[in-house]
Every structure is written in structure tokens, then in C-alpha cells.
Design a protein around this motif. Sequence first.
Motif, mmCIF file in Angstrom:
data_model
loop_
_atom_site.group_PDB
_atom_site.id
_atom_site.type_symbol
_atom_site.label_atom_id
_atom_site.label_comp_id
_atom_site.label_asym_id
_atom_site.label_seq_id
_atom_site.Cartn_x
_atom_site.Cartn_y
_atom_site.Cartn_z
ATOM 1 N N UNK A 323 0.834 -1.202 0.000
ATOM 2 C CA UNK A 323 0.000 0.000 0.000
ATOM 3 C C UNK A 323 0.870 1.254 0.000
ATOM 4 N N UNK A 324 1.911 1.252 0.806
ATOM 5 C CA UNK A 324 2.817 2.399 0.837
ATOM 6 C C UNK A 324 3.536 2.574 -0.501
ATOM 7 N N UNK A 325 3.925 1.477 -1.102
ATOM 8 C CA UNK A 325 4.580 1.553 -2.428
ATOM 9 C C UNK A 325 3.628 2.159 -3.458
ATOM 10 N N UNK A 326 2.366 1.775 -3.399
ATOM 11 C CA UNK A 326 1.374 2.307 -4.340
ATOM 12 C C UNK A 326 1.164 3.806 -4.142
ATOM 13 N N UNK A 327 1.213 4.253 -2.886
ATOM 14 C CA UNK A 327 1.018 5.672 -2.612
ATOM 15 C C UNK A 327 2.175 6.519 -3.124
ATOM 16 N N UNK A 328 3.313 5.899 -3.356
ATOM 17 C CA UNK A 328 4.468 6.635 -3.884
ATOM 18 C C UNK A 328 4.391 6.816 -5.393
ATOM 19 N N UNK A 329 3.536 6.047 -6.064
ATOM 20 C CA UNK A 329 3.369 6.198 -7.511
ATOM 21 C C UNK A 329 2.600 7.486 -7.765
ATOM 22 N N UNK A 330 3.103 8.388 -8.602
ATOM 23 C CA UNK A 330 2.486 9.718 -8.738
ATOM 24 C C UNK A 330 1.210 9.746 -9.552
ATOM 25 N N UNK A 331 0.828 8.651 -10.166
ATOM 26 C CA UNK A 331 -0.384 8.652 -10.990
ATOM 27 C C UNK A 331 -1.074 7.295 -10.886
ATOM 28 N N UNK A 332 -2.319 7.248 -11.313
ATOM 29 C CA UNK A 332 -3.097 6.004 -11.245
ATOM 30 C C UNK A 332 -4.223 6.110 -10.234
ATOM 31 N N UNK A 351 -4.238 7.243 4.357
ATOM 32 C CA UNK A 351 -3.370 7.295 3.176
ATOM 33 C C UNK A 351 -2.994 8.727 2.837
ATOM 34 N N UNK A 352 -3.977 9.624 2.922
ATOM 35 C CA UNK A 352 -3.716 11.029 2.612
ATOM 36 C C UNK A 352 -2.741 11.634 3.621
ATOM 37 N N UNK A 353 -2.933 11.319 4.908
ATOM 38 C CA UNK A 353 -2.012 11.836 5.917
ATOM 39 C C UNK A 353 -0.599 11.301 5.694
ATOM 40 N N UNK A 354 -0.499 10.081 5.184
ATOM 41 C CA UNK A 354 0.801 9.480 4.935
ATOM 42 C C UNK A 354 1.578 10.261 3.879
ATOM 43 N N UNK A 355 0.881 10.777 2.858
ATOM 44 C CA UNK A 355 1.567 11.433 1.745
ATOM 45 C C UNK A 355 1.401 12.946 1.763
ATOM 46 N N UNK A 356 0.802 13.476 2.826
ATOM 47 C CA UNK A 356 0.556 14.911 2.901
ATOM 48 C C UNK A 356 1.846 15.657 3.251
#
Length: 578
Positions: A323-332, A351-356
Motif C-alpha cells: 500500500x505504501x509503495x502504491x502511494x508513492x506512484x504519482x499517478x493512477x 493514506x492522505x495523511x501518509x503522503x501529505x
Amino acid sequence: MTDKNMTDSETRNPDELRYRKLGEILISLNRLKREELEEALYSSRQMHQRIGEYLLGKNIISEDDLLRALSIQLEVEYRDELIIGSELDISTEILKPFVKKYNLVVVGERENEIEVAVNDPFMFDVFNNLKVATGKNVIPVLAKKLDIMRLADIITGESNITADSDEGLTFSDSLKLLDEEGGSEDNPLNLANEAPVIKLVNLMITEALKERASDIHIEPSEDGMSVRYRIDGVLYNVLSPPKRYQQAIVSRIKIMANLNIAENRLPQDGRIRIKYGGNDVDIRVSIVPSVVGERVVLRLLVKDEKKFNIEKLGMSDEVLKNFRDLLRIPHGIIIVSGPTGSGKTTTLYAAIKEINTPERNIITIEDPVEYRIRGISQIQVNPKINLTFANGLRSILRQDPEVIMVGEIRDRETAEIAVQAAMTGHLVLSTVHTNDAASGIVRLLDMGIEPYLIASTVNAFLSQRLVRVLCSWCREEIEVDRDLLLAEGIDPGILGDTMYRAVGCPKCQNTGYRGRVGIFEMIKIDDDVRKMIVSRKDASYIRDACVKKGMKTMFDDGLEKVRKGITTIDEVLRVIKE
């Protein structure tokens, strides 16, 4: 600092107390990893923060973790349940200036000393000033901020929900008061503004918050009414007020939610905002008419961003990493699926807080906006003015976002715009209502989205449910019932020789469970899955193929949590089969 009088030198020289490093204590308690500590030490120095404050602010540890570690480091007692001692005689007027300003409360008093509950044990000047004001030595004890705030309301005579709330009032006391003071009142509106009804409704809300309820159901019947709390996803009866007070109780809620008192034939929706124990609480009110009176549901949303921690969702190490790897992908597109109440929104917020980060422009469109997150632009759907998911999503794309969260993909138009956003370099997070991950693929196909678009834009489907967590205070070890497991098609060898069962104690309101955790399954869209999507394979085919390749189903994840003593086999079967 031990259970003895605190000297002046101790209050003026806090460094003398720090004979153990807080980070090392947290590591020894298995609340922190070595690499997390090293990174946190560097960042906290840059931000001029104490290491504990930094770790708590970043949700790396919980408040309970920090207080337990401080308790060990400073040799100060930590009380996870806070009450005021009956022997307390100190003047309230003396305490008031300290209580609200410094968030402390005196919880015990002896001849020459007082016990003071604090969340910050390093307020040495405050302790000295309190010693001067009271003439007694100060013994600090550690407690959660919310617990201190609740007791502070009692001492200062201020209730954050309403000034009419009486601390210590029980439901039986409230109903007795209602009979004594309001039983002869004929006008429900007048009675709704009388103290007994106000106290009863306030008590319903405060008790629900105290018991961690997510919803309050007020349901009429032919000859009475019932009040039920939904705690950890299950409804429990808590109160049965007399039928004659039904209209007054509903009217009181309408007054609080600013709804039409006179309207009892049409559904109404409203909102109540209160402060309880220092936290903002948003209460969504839904009232619908029935043949025996109006039915009310109150959804309690406590605004606490700390709950949105991706590591606290319950994902296995493998799913969490993916899941974390997927959140690092900038598109999709990442789609989370599950029925109502399965925790999808919590997962998306986490998820949003993780990448905010300040470098990212993140915008959400939701129905409704359940929790507000700092640094995120959140839009509320409003069909009355044609602000739908689709229309809002179009406007969001003109706001130059990197990440977009769509509360739910409900129709083809919304799905098509989400696909277009993903194709043009945006990361889109959303939900659909399906029973498993593979069914999410079929749901998009049923909406009319071309298979090749799904195959090329969707990165993963994550499906989830919530299971109740066994109360750690009262759970009981039992032998594995092999016959029961075999009857359910479960290999007993997966669970070992022992399991745990729910018992019930005061800590868990005698339910045997306290809190909930997710069980998950994830389908990452690889070349094999893309071929199945383009070939329009059905959900069961895709699911079976993914299982053969090693995907763990929600049921597998649930069994793993049973094996670890987190939940019970009955709970997993209840959630999976419902």
C-alpha cells in the motif's frame, strides 16, 4: 521523582530527572524502532521540539505510549483511569486559575501534599506556584489530556456540551427527574426546553462518547421507545424512556440541530457541533418519520487526526508495504472497497495523511466531509446546487492537484473523470461498495468503463472489513475446537493449539471486545490481472487466479489475527458472512 514530597531542587532542575533516555525506553517497550528514533532525533532537533512531542505529533507513538515511557523515565505514576479522590477538600477557587490555564487537576489530597494530574510533567514553575498557593507539596501523576479536561470541567463548573449537564447523573436519575419535574407537561416543545429533557439528551450524548459509541439510535415503538448505542459496530440497548417523552426528546434534538420543530412528516437532516473533553465533536443528525413516531440516528464524529495512522489500520506487513509503495506512484487509481461501515474512509484519510507534504496539492470531494485534516482542501458534495462528485471533480482538475480523493465512485460519469485524471498524471484515491477486491473490477466494468482503461489506470483494489478486538483485560485462552473449524471449512492447523474467547469486564462494557481493527485483501494490477480485465473475466475467476498467485484473502487475514489472539473466530465469521 518518586512517591514522596517534591523538593525545590527537583522542580528547578528537570535535567536531574532525565537519567534515562526516552527513546531507549520506547524501544525497550517495543513502541519504537531504532531507525525511527534516529530519524526523529534529527528532525526534533531541527524543529526545537522534545523528542516525545515530536513522536506524538507525527503519530509514530500514541499518547498512552508516551505517558508510560515518561512514567518509567521520571518514576512518576501514570493513571490510565482518572478519578478525583473523595478526600479532596482544597478550595475550588484556588484551583480554577491553574486548571484551565495549565490543563491540570488536583486528584488527591493528604495532610501536607496534593496529587496533581498533568499531561506535561515538566511544568516545574507551575508546580512551585501551586505549592505556594495551596501550602502543600505537589506530587505529579501522569494522565491523558482528555481525561484531565473532563475532570477540569467538573472543577470549574463548565460543561463543554452544555451548561445544564450534571456530572455523575445516571439514566435512572435523569428519568426520575423527568417524571418529577416534567411528567405533567403537555406541550412537547415547552418540555424540550425544560432542564430534565435537556439533561437526559445531554446524558445520552456524553455517555455515548464515554463508551466510544459511533452512533446513537433513538427508536419509537407502539408502546415505548428505545435508545441504542453502536459500539465497535454492534448495537446495544442502553435506555427505554417512557413513550410520553418521545416527542420532547426528538424536539430537543431538533432544537440542537436547528431543524424544523413543527415538521414531523418528512425526513430531516442536520448537524450539531459541540466540544466534549477538549475535543470538537461533529454530530450528524438524521430524522425520519415512521408510523409510530420519528426515528432519530445521531452519528458521532470526534475530530481527532491521530486516529488516521496507516500503521494502526491492521494491515499485514505485506499489505502495508504494498500500500505504501502504491502511494508513492504519482499517478493512477487506488480503489478501496467494502460495505458501509467497513472503515474505507478511515483508510483513505490515513493514506492522505501518509503522503501529505507541503510540496503536494491534495484536494478531496466527499459526501459528507466526516473529518477535517489540516493542509488538505476538502469539498462537500451538495446535490441541491448541482455540486456532484462528477461536477466537483471537473473543477478540482483545474486546481492543479497532485492527489485527488473522491469519496465514492457512484456512476459512470464520475468513474470516467477519475480515469481521465489518472491518465493525465494524477493520483486518485476512491471507494466503491463491493464485497471483495475482485468485485471492484467488475463494478467499474458494469458502470461502462472500457476494460483497457481500467487495466491501464487502476493500480490496485483494496477490500476490507472491521473486526472487533478482544479486550486484553479479560480475554480467555481456550483450546481450538477442531470439529467447529472443520465444519466451517477451516484447517485447524492454521490456528495452532489455542485460541482466545471474549469474556467481558468493566473495561469493555462487558462485551469482551474493545476497539476494532481491519482485515484486508489487495489485488495489485499486474500484467496477468490486466489480461483478465481486458478479457472481461468475472470476479470469481479473477479472485481465484489471484489466490493461486499468493493473494491472502480477508478471511485469511482474519484467521491470522485469530491466531495472534487479536480477535475471535466467531467475530471473523460474523463479519465475513454478513
